[in-house]
Scaffold this active site. Structure first.
Site, mmCIF file in Angstrom:
data_model
loop_
_atom_site.group_PDB
_atom_site.id
_atom_site.type_symbol
_atom_site.label_atom_id
_atom_site.label_comp_id
_atom_site.label_asym_id
_atom_site.label_seq_id
_atom_site.Cartn_x
_atom_site.Cartn_y
_atom_site.Cartn_z
ATOM 1 C CG MET A 215 34.946 0.679 21.088
ATOM 2 S SD MET A 215 35.186 2.227 20.167
ATOM 3 C CE MET A 215 33.524 2.904 20.240
ATOM 4 C CD GLU A 216 34.640 5.655 22.157
ATOM 5 O OE1 GLU A 216 34.280 6.386 21.225
ATOM 6 O OE2 GLU A 216 35.743 5.092 22.186
ATOM 7 C CD GLU B 27 38.687 4.315 25.441
ATOM 8 O OE1 GLU B 27 39.754 4.508 24.816
ATOM 9 O OE2 GLU B 27 37.560 4.445 24.918
ATOM 10 C CD GLU C 64 38.229 8.847 19.637
ATOM 11 O OE1 GLU C 64 38.895 8.933 20.692
ATOM 12 O OE2 GLU C 64 37.426 7.928 19.429
#
EC number: 3.4.11.-
Length: 977
Positions: free
Chosen positions: A369-370, A404, A426
């Site tokens: 998760m970025e 990411e 995304e």
């Protein structure tokens, strides 16, 4: 956050380069003294009783003492001047926040109670104290403030206007359907007034892999070490703090965490102050973040160590993990440092923060998760040990790190206004991740691999009538969760790659930079990107990018371009919506103009043979066009459309051209680039599946593979052969198929052998050759694999198996063995501390041919004392379900234990959807279809609703395929032997 396309595979799984992607609120009505009593009672229970959920209710609190707990945020947005809000409710769903009140900053305090051993008397375990002061500005007069909160217990609320001492709080109500809390006020807010909302609350460190949740690992001496981490995207920040939990509500976050002194506490900002407190607690304060949405908020607390360096442009870069694995962070650290510098140059914008932390945590539902400044990873996505892990593990780490880091600009610096543009985040990261890795690892052929890893796999899902556009209206959290799929990721990346090819790299990157600079620290939508790219192209042709890309983003599916040669040099191209099950039809909801696309056709022919600078033509929403081949072309020459497979469409030729292309492959296949050899096979088998061409035409293409040594065409072939294999599992055609595949793969197997050296692409292809040869019972392969596994069992401390071949050998050892071989693998899974090694064993353990062993393995996933992490359950189901012995077992398991599975995994969007999708892929009988439909009647699938519907369509397609092609394929195979 990366997502992963699920392919049809043999029951022996590849090294996993593409793997590792609720508490209800009961209304409480309180009055007078009863309010105080219940608040006190619930608060004490939640605080003192270990492991008790504190998230069942949102407590409605009385008006608070006006002076209690008032604080001033350390940082706000730019001064106190009024700014126009960018958020606005849109779409059909009513559960959107209004813009009457907008946040400017959060002053967040957290104190998680994490104890590794005995819990001190009177202390809570796996809970946290929370306090947040939200500074807001009023844009429309209102006497109500609405924000999100779920699974937390609010104890006090105060609301003050800046410079005033009167508490405006009157009461609290909730709206469970939308996860709203409404703060009722005793007076209207003044337009352009600035207010502080202070909320004290209690929370639970849940085990649901969302919000602020607990995680653990076991040390070498069998000690369990606990920690806490977070996953806020898309709608789980509200589980960690009351907040305005929509992407357009950006604000500054000032965070303070009080934590055990021996633990590290990390969040988005750099640590700026640490203060030792009594009883071995420490208070750490962090630099305020830039304005950002709540879904990027992150914090991790626990016993972690790190490696560190400084990037070429001065960014402090740290890579964290549990202490035992910290040396395995070095590859991610070095690669990440190079890629972040590459993206600074690619985007033309310096990295927006002073530091970048990355941390590998033991329990994480997605790959990563970025979060801005603190990227959180599943261990398999960040840790790499060259002594143990495979080349594909290394590539997976590099790709996820690149993905990411791309988000730090595309998604974090500029955020979509709403989740209908999730694909902007995304899809873009899914495309440029390949560019970042290609920069750091230029010998890996990453730009070629895009075709087989992202583009071709998503064709299958997007050809279903139950697919969806990349840009789709969503509202409720379950709808938002549904679109975290390969349409948003893989198709999004594929159409951006196509657009780059249309515009050229120079124009494309110029437009991206302009877009990011114009909307920096704010929000944008697809149209904003199209506008920037159109402006960038003005001097290079002036394409209307929005007109082109709306046809690719607002419609589901993609076109089939059918070509017919009308004379020596004239070709007619006709487009139609390609459906893998055309008899079922498709809704016109997403194709109000009859499903037409603007298609950029690039083509070459035998005499020109120019794939780098091909000819081109436009189908500008035309149903049919004509274009001319080269003047020098002969009427018997082949021609080819969609060079390097840049276009997101399938291609069909007249029968004569298919034959000429096949003959060219047999004569000299190197005339065509790898991408186009893969495309020919992928298109041909898909078109045969739908009856557009004969199955014989597709199968004839495989005859040249005895001379093929490159990865891409083999990957495309094996993907489809695995489908035939799965369909033939109970068919009389399986025998001829096995013999044909033996003959097909043996030349590749013999040429590559077992000596695992060479470049990465050849290592992948060697793994393919051995995997397939063993699966189809090539004697030498079975003997080699069996010997290696038995040698390992004889000397468990000395693994003789190459890192790149472990999954294949492990699977064959278990498949051809019995209980002893399975138990050896299970014990190796339990004892391994390397997450990628554990993942290989999880896959291989599903290869057993003993039904009772497979059934026991499935039951392990839901046992109370399970040794399988929640994030890995779908991997177990997939491994067993891809085993022909295990298909029915998985189906029975899902039906019998559905309620338990739903309770355990429904809050994890990737895990639950993967569980549902793992079951119907190989169903191909009317009886199984009826059972599947009966299973779904009246059942809640939550975030997997669309996945269930796609499963229904998949079964229908499989049934029709068997009816059409079982006999003809069997006859072709027998002739070919």
């Amino acid at each position: 956050m990366p997502g992963f396309t699920e392919k049809q595979t043999f029951n022996i799984q590849e090294d996993q380069k593409d793997d590792e992607i609720h508490l209800s609120q009961n209304k409480v009505i309180m009055i007078g003294a009863l309010i105080a009593a219940i608040i006190t009672g619930v608060g004490l229970i939640c605080f003192y009783v270990p492991d008790r959920s504190c998230g069942d209710d949102i407590i409605v609190v009385p008006t608070s003492d006006p002076q209690k707990g008032k604080t001033t945020p350390r940082a706000t947005t730019e001064g106190s001047e009024s700014t126009t809000p960018t958020a606005s409710p849109s779409g059909p769903w009513p559960g959107r926040l209004t813009t009457a009140v907008m946040p400017e900053s959060y002053e967040l305090f957290l104190k998680p109670y994490i104890y590794d051993d005995d819990v001190p008397s009177g202390k809570a375990r796996f809970t946290f104290d929370g306090n947040v002061t939200i500074r807001v500005r009023c844009y429309n007069a209102t006497n109500r403030i609405t924000l999100h909160a779920v699974d937390i217990n609010i104890t006090t609320i105060t609301v003050f206007m800046m410079g005033d001492t009167d508490d405006m709080y009157q009461g609290l109500t909730e709206e469970k359907e939308y996860e709203f809390i409404h703060i009722e006020l005793n007076d209207e807010l003044v337009v352009d007034g600035v207010y502080d909302i202070k909320i004290d609350y209690l929370g639970q460190l849940n085990d649901g892999l969302s919000g602020f949740y607990r995680t653990s690992y076991t040390t070498d001496d069998e000690t369990i070490v606990w920690g806490a981490t977070s996953q806020m995207q898309p709608t789980s920040a509200r589980k960690a703090l009351p907040c305005f939990d929509e992407p357009a509500f950006r604000a500054v976050f000032n965070t303070t965490i009080v934590h055990r002194s021996y633990m590290a506490a990390i969040t988005n900002g750099i640590e700026i102050d640490e203060e030792d407190l009594a009883d071995e607690w420490t208070r750490t304060t962090y630099l305020p973040t830039p304005k950002m949405p709540t879904y990027l908020l992150a914090f991790t607390v626990g016993t972690f160590d790190y490696t560190e360096n400084i990037t070429a442009n001065g960014v402090r870069f740290r890579a964290w993990s549990r202490p035992e694995a910290v040396n395995n962070t070095r590859y991610a650290l070095e690669t990440g440092s190079e890629i972040i510098t590459y993206f600074e140059d690619y985007f033309g914008i310096p990295f927006p923060l002073e530091k970048q932390d990355m941390i590998a945590v033991p329990d994480f539902a997605a790959g990563a998760m970025e979060n801005w400044g603190l990227i959180i990873y599943r261990e398999t996505a960040m840790l790499y040990d060259p002594e143990v892990n495979s080349a594909s593990n290394k590539q997976y780490v590099a790709v996820v790190v690149s993905h990411e880091l791309a988000h730090q600009w595309f998604g974090n610096l500029v955020t979509p206004k709403w989740w209908d543009d999730l694909w902007l985040n995304e899809g873009f990261a899914s495309y440029v991740e390949y560019l970042g890795v290609d920069f750091t690892e230029p010998t890996w052929g990453m730009k070629e691999q895009f075709v087989i890893n992202d583009l071709e796999p998503v064709f299958e899902l997007d050809s279903l009538g139950t697919s969806h556009p990349v840009r789709v209206d969503v509202g409720a959290p379950a709808e938002i969760n549904e679109i975290f799929d390969s349409i948003s990721y893989n198709k999004g990346g594929s159409i951006l790659r196509m657009l780059n090819n249309i515009l050229t790299e120079e124009v494309f990157t110029r437009g991206l930079t302009a877009y990011l600079k114009e909307h920096a620290y704010g929000n944008a939508d697809s149209d904003d990107l199209w506008s920037a790219l159109t402006e960038a192209d003005k001097d290079d042709g002036g394409l209307d990018v929005k007109a082109i890309m709306d046809t690719w983003t607002l419609q589901m599916g993609y076109p089939l371009v059918t070509l017919e040669r009308t004379d020596r040099k004239t070709v007619t191209a006709h487009q139609e919506h390609y459906l893998s099950n055309p008899s079922e039809g498709v809704s016109q909801e997403y194709g109000d103009q009859g499903y037409l696309w603007q298609v950029y056709i690039q083509y070459t022919d035998k005499t020109t043979n120019n794939f780098i600078m091909p000819n081109s033509a436009w189908m500008e929403k035309d149903r049919s066009i004509e274009f001319e081949l080269a003047d020098t072309v002969d009427e018997n020459d082949w021609y080819m459309v969609n060079t390097y497979q840049y276009g997101f469409y399938r291609v069909n030729y007249d029968h004569e051209n298919w034959m000429r292309l096949t003959d060219q492959l047999m004569t000299d296949h190197k005339v065509f680039p790898n991408e186009n050899r893969a495309q020919l096979i992928d298109d041909a088998f898909s078109l045969a599946r739908t009856g557009n061409i004969s199955m014989e035409t597709a199968l004839n293409l495989t005859r040249y593979l005895g001379n093929e040594k490159d990865l891409l065409p083999w990957e495309a072939t094996l993907d489809y052969m695995s489908y035939i294999t799965n369909m033939f599992r109970l068919s009389g055609g399986f025998g001829p198929l096995e013999l044909y595949m033996q003959a097909l793969v043996e030349p590749l197997y013999d040429s590559l052998g077992w000596n695992d050296t060479d470049e990465v692409l050849e290592q992948y292809n060697r793994n393919n050759a051995i995997r397939v040869a063993c699966y189809y019972r090539v004697t030498d392969c079975l003997d080699q694999a069996s010997k290696l596994y038995q040698d390992y069992m004889q000397n468990p401390d000395n693994n003789p198996i190459s890192n790149n071949l472990k999954t294949t050998v492990y699977c064959n050892g278990i498949r051809d063995g019995g209980q002893t071989e399975w138990e050896f693998g299970w014990n190796k899974y339990l004892s391994s501390s390397d997450s990628s090694e554990k993942s290989k064993w999880l896959s291989a353990l599903g290869c057993s041919r003993q039904p009772w062993i497979l059934n026991r393995y499935l039951m392990y996933t839901v046992a109370e004392d399970t040794q399988v992490r929640s994030q890995d359950v779908s991997s177990v189901l997939s491994a067993v379900g891809n085993n022909h012995v295990g298909i029915d077992l998985v189906w029975d398991f899902l039906r019998n234990d559905y309620d338990k599975i739903y309770d355990l995994f429904a809050t994890s969007i990737f895990t639950f959807s993967s569980i549902i999708s793992a079951v119907p892929q190989n169903f191909n009988t009317e009886q199984l279809l009826e059972e599947w439909i009966a299973f779904g009647e009246g059942r809640d699938f939550g975030p997997a609703t669309r996945t269930y519907e796609q499963g229904t369509e998949t079964i229908k397609i499989n049934i029709q395929w068997m009816e059409k092609y079982e006999d003809s394929i069997t006859e072709w195979l027998m002739r070919a032997l």
